[in-house]
Design an enzyme around this catalytic site. Structure first.
Site, PDB file in Angstrom:
ATOM      1  N   GLU A 103     -29.233 -11.648  23.447  1.00 27.66           N
ATOM      2  CA  GLU A 103     -29.358 -10.401  22.678  1.00 27.66           C
ATOM      3  C   GLU A 103     -28.785 -10.561  21.269  1.00 27.66           C
ATOM      4  OE1 GLU A 103     -31.112  -7.574  23.672  1.00 27.66           O
ATOM      5  OE2 GLU A 103     -31.741  -8.979  25.214  1.00 27.66           O
ATOM      6  N   HIS A 122     -31.560 -10.358  18.447  1.00 26.56           N
ATOM      7  CA  HIS A 122     -31.530  -9.055  17.767  1.00 26.56           C
ATOM      8  C   HIS A 122     -30.305  -8.884  16.860  1.00 26.56           C
ATOM      9  CE1 HIS A 122     -34.904  -7.622  20.203  1.00 26.56           C
ATOM     10  NE2 HIS A 122     -34.294  -8.088  21.273  1.00 26.56           N
ATOM     11  N   HIS A 161     -29.372  -2.897  27.874  1.00 25.97           N
ATOM     12  CA  HIS A 161     -30.203  -4.080  27.636  1.00 25.97           C
ATOM     13  C   HIS A 161     -29.912  -4.602  26.236  1.00 25.97           C
ATOM     14  CE1 HIS A 161     -34.464  -6.153  27.840  1.00 25.97           C
ATOM     15  NE2 HIS A 161     -33.589  -6.860  27.184  1.00 25.97           N
TER      16      HIS A 161
HETATM   17  P1  5GP Z   1     -41.645  -6.895  26.387  1.00 24.31           P
HETATM   18  O1  5GP Z   1     -42.704  -7.759  25.837  1.00 24.31           O
HETATM   19  O2  5GP Z   1     -41.173  -7.256  27.754  1.00 24.31           O
HETATM   20  O3  5GP Z   1     -41.862  -5.418  26.179  1.00 24.31           O
HETATM   21  O4  5GP Z   1     -40.385  -7.173  25.475  1.00 24.31           O
HETATM   22  C1  5GP Z   1     -39.779  -8.422  25.431  1.00 24.31           C
HETATM   23  C2  5GP Z   1     -38.661  -8.382  24.435  1.00 24.31           C
HETATM   24  O5  5GP Z   1     -39.180  -8.232  23.111  1.00 24.31           O
HETATM   25  C3  5GP Z   1     -37.691  -7.220  24.585  1.00 24.31           C
HETATM   26  O6  5GP Z   1     -36.745  -7.433  25.566  1.00 24.31           O
HETATM   27  C4  5GP Z   1     -37.112  -7.199  23.203  1.00 24.31           C
HETATM   28  O7  5GP Z   1     -36.218  -8.255  23.020  1.00 24.31           O
HETATM   29  C5  5GP Z   1     -38.314  -7.421  22.352  1.00 24.31           C
HETATM   30  N1  5GP Z   1     -39.011  -6.173  22.035  1.00 24.31           N
HETATM   31  C6  5GP Z   1     -40.084  -5.644  22.706  1.00 24.31           C
HETATM   32  N2  5GP Z   1     -40.489  -4.504  22.111  1.00 24.31           N
HETATM   33  C7  5GP Z   1     -39.667  -4.296  21.058  1.00 24.31           C
HETATM   34  C8  5GP Z   1     -39.607  -3.292  20.045  1.00 24.31           C
HETATM   35  O8  5GP Z   1     -40.392  -2.350  19.992  1.00 24.31           O
HETATM   36  N3  5GP Z   1     -38.624  -3.443  19.124  1.00 24.31           N
HETATM   37  C9  5GP Z   1     -37.762  -4.467  19.140  1.00 24.31           C
HETATM   38  N4  5GP Z   1     -36.822  -4.500  18.180  1.00 24.31           N
HETATM   39  N5  5GP Z   1     -37.790  -5.434  20.058  1.00 24.31           N
HETATM   40  C10 5GP Z   1     -38.738  -5.352  21.015  1.00 24.31           C
HETATM   41  P1  5GP Z   2     -35.553  -9.695  25.740  1.00 24.03           P
HETATM   42  O1  5GP Z   2     -36.516  -9.191  26.751  1.00 24.03           O
HETATM   43  O2  5GP Z   2     -34.449  -8.815  25.314  1.00 24.03           O
HETATM   44  O3  5GP Z   2     -36.110 -10.563  24.704  1.00 24.03           O
HETATM   45  O4  5GP Z   2     -34.811 -10.776  26.599  1.00 24.03           O
HETATM   46  C1  5GP Z   2     -34.414 -10.621  27.862  1.00 24.03           C
HETATM   47  C2  5GP Z   2     -33.931 -11.992  28.205  1.00 24.03           C
HETATM   48  O5  5GP Z   2     -32.675 -11.862  28.777  1.00 24.03           O
HETATM   49  C3  5GP Z   2     -34.833 -12.694  29.174  1.00 24.03           C
HETATM   50  O6  5GP Z   2     -34.768 -14.060  28.906  1.00 24.03           O
HETATM   51  C4  5GP Z   2     -34.175 -12.376  30.486  1.00 24.03           C
HETATM   52  O7  5GP Z   2     -34.359 -13.385  31.454  1.00 24.03           O
HETATM   53  C5  5GP Z   2     -32.713 -12.328  30.088  1.00 24.03           C
HETATM   54  N1  5GP Z   2     -31.950 -11.403  30.898  1.00 24.03           N
HETATM   55  C6  5GP Z   2     -30.816 -11.715  31.501  1.00 24.03           C
HETATM   56  N2  5GP Z   2     -30.350 -10.682  32.188  1.00 24.03           N
HETATM   57  C7  5GP Z   2     -31.221  -9.666  32.015  1.00 24.03           C
HETATM   58  C8  5GP Z   2     -31.264  -8.338  32.477  1.00 24.03           C
HETATM   59  O8  5GP Z   2     -30.403  -7.843  33.212  1.00 24.03           O
HETATM   60  N3  5GP Z   2     -32.311  -7.583  32.069  1.00 24.03           N
HETATM   61  C9  5GP Z   2     -33.280  -8.065  31.257  1.00 24.03           C
HETATM   62  N4  5GP Z   2     -34.279  -7.245  30.896  1.00 24.03           N
HETATM   63  N5  5GP Z   2     -33.270  -9.341  30.809  1.00 24.03           N
HETATM   64  C10 5GP Z   2     -32.239 -10.124  31.186  1.00 24.03           C
END
Ligand code: 5GP
Ligand code: 5GP
Length: 229
Positions: free
Chosen positions: A118, A122, A64
């Protein structure tokens, strides 16, 4: 060349300013989370999934991301809009990216959107350590170092839709890798808690795995499903 100043105070101020500027350009994070996702658990949810245009990914964990994080649990994001994702910088990595970092989001696409997201969110926060090419190359090589699926299989934990205790999953990975993972769950269509993502930690220079200084919030429940893919 000899530096001359008949105003030592000015020189001190300039030196202080210089180190302040150096500090502000320095990294604003303490370690990385290296996060891998189980495709079966991304796909069997309400949101569903789409296979990449290159075809169904293999039945393995996929990357991821590599996320800079701080010891207090907070994290920087979207740090440098002047250095956006540029696919031409990773053209040598594309075939490995497709197998190890497949996208499952809809609509079906070649992965550049996921990888770009990504990097922009990040990767730009760790560019003092890893340039765009090395951010992806390093993340790919981290995946090679610890084979999560193999670690689980060795402990008799298989992606077959059965339930396993959370502690047995953590122990299996700890024993195989030497590091304590964090497990994130999501829910399938029937509401069962299932193994979705596994977090390991990497030191701030991205040179190797470390024990996590802090774990993300949330929990899975003591018994979780491991769906097939
Ligand atoms: P979710 O809210 O679905 O847990 O996370 C959404 C996105 O926020 C993740 O895919 C990632 O990009 C970022 N994120 C969530 N939790 C963390 C964390 O603990 N550390 C970092 N660096 N990014 C996070
Ligand atoms: P994060 O949760 O890291 O901030 O972002 C994830 C983003 O990447 C979301 O916008 C999601 O739609 C996109 N994305 C594309 N492909 C994938 C995948 O295979 N897994 C996840 N978790 N997110 C994906």
């Amino acid at each position: 060349m000899k530096m001359q100043s008949n105003n030592p105070l000015l020189l001190i101020k300039l030196l202080a300013l210089h180190s302040l500027l150096a500090l502000s350009a320095a990294q604003d994070f303490d370690f990385f989370y290296f996060v891998q996702q189980w495709p079966g658990s991304y796909c069997d949810t309400k949101q569903g999934c789409c296979y990449p245009s290159t075809g169904k990914p293999s039945s393995d964990f996929g990357i991821h991301g590599l996320w800079p994080n701080r010891n207090d649990g907070s994290y920087p994001s979207n740090c440098d809009s002047s250095n956006p994702f540029d696919a031409s910088k990773i053209s040598d990595l594309t075939s490995h990216m497709q197998t190890q970092w497949p996208t499952l989001a809809c609509p079906s696409n070649n992965g550049l959107t996921f990888w770009g997201h990504e990097w922009d969110k990040h990767g730009t926060c760790s560019e003092s350590v890893l340039n765009q090419h090395d951010y992806f190359a390093t993340t790919l090589s981290l995946k090679n170092e610890i084979n999560l699926l193999q670690a689980l299989r060795t402990a008799g934990i298989q992606p077959n839709g059965q339930k396993y205790s959370l502690s047995s999953i953590k122990t299996a990975i700890q024993q195989a890798s030497g590091y304590t993972p964090w497990v994130e769950c999501n829910n399938d269509l029937s509401g069962n808690s299932q193994l979705y993502q596994i977090y390991l930690c990497v030191d701030s220079s991205a040179s190797g795995f470390i024990e996590c200084p802090v774990f993300p919030k949330g929990s899975c429940g003591s018994s979780i499903e491991f769906p097939s893919f």
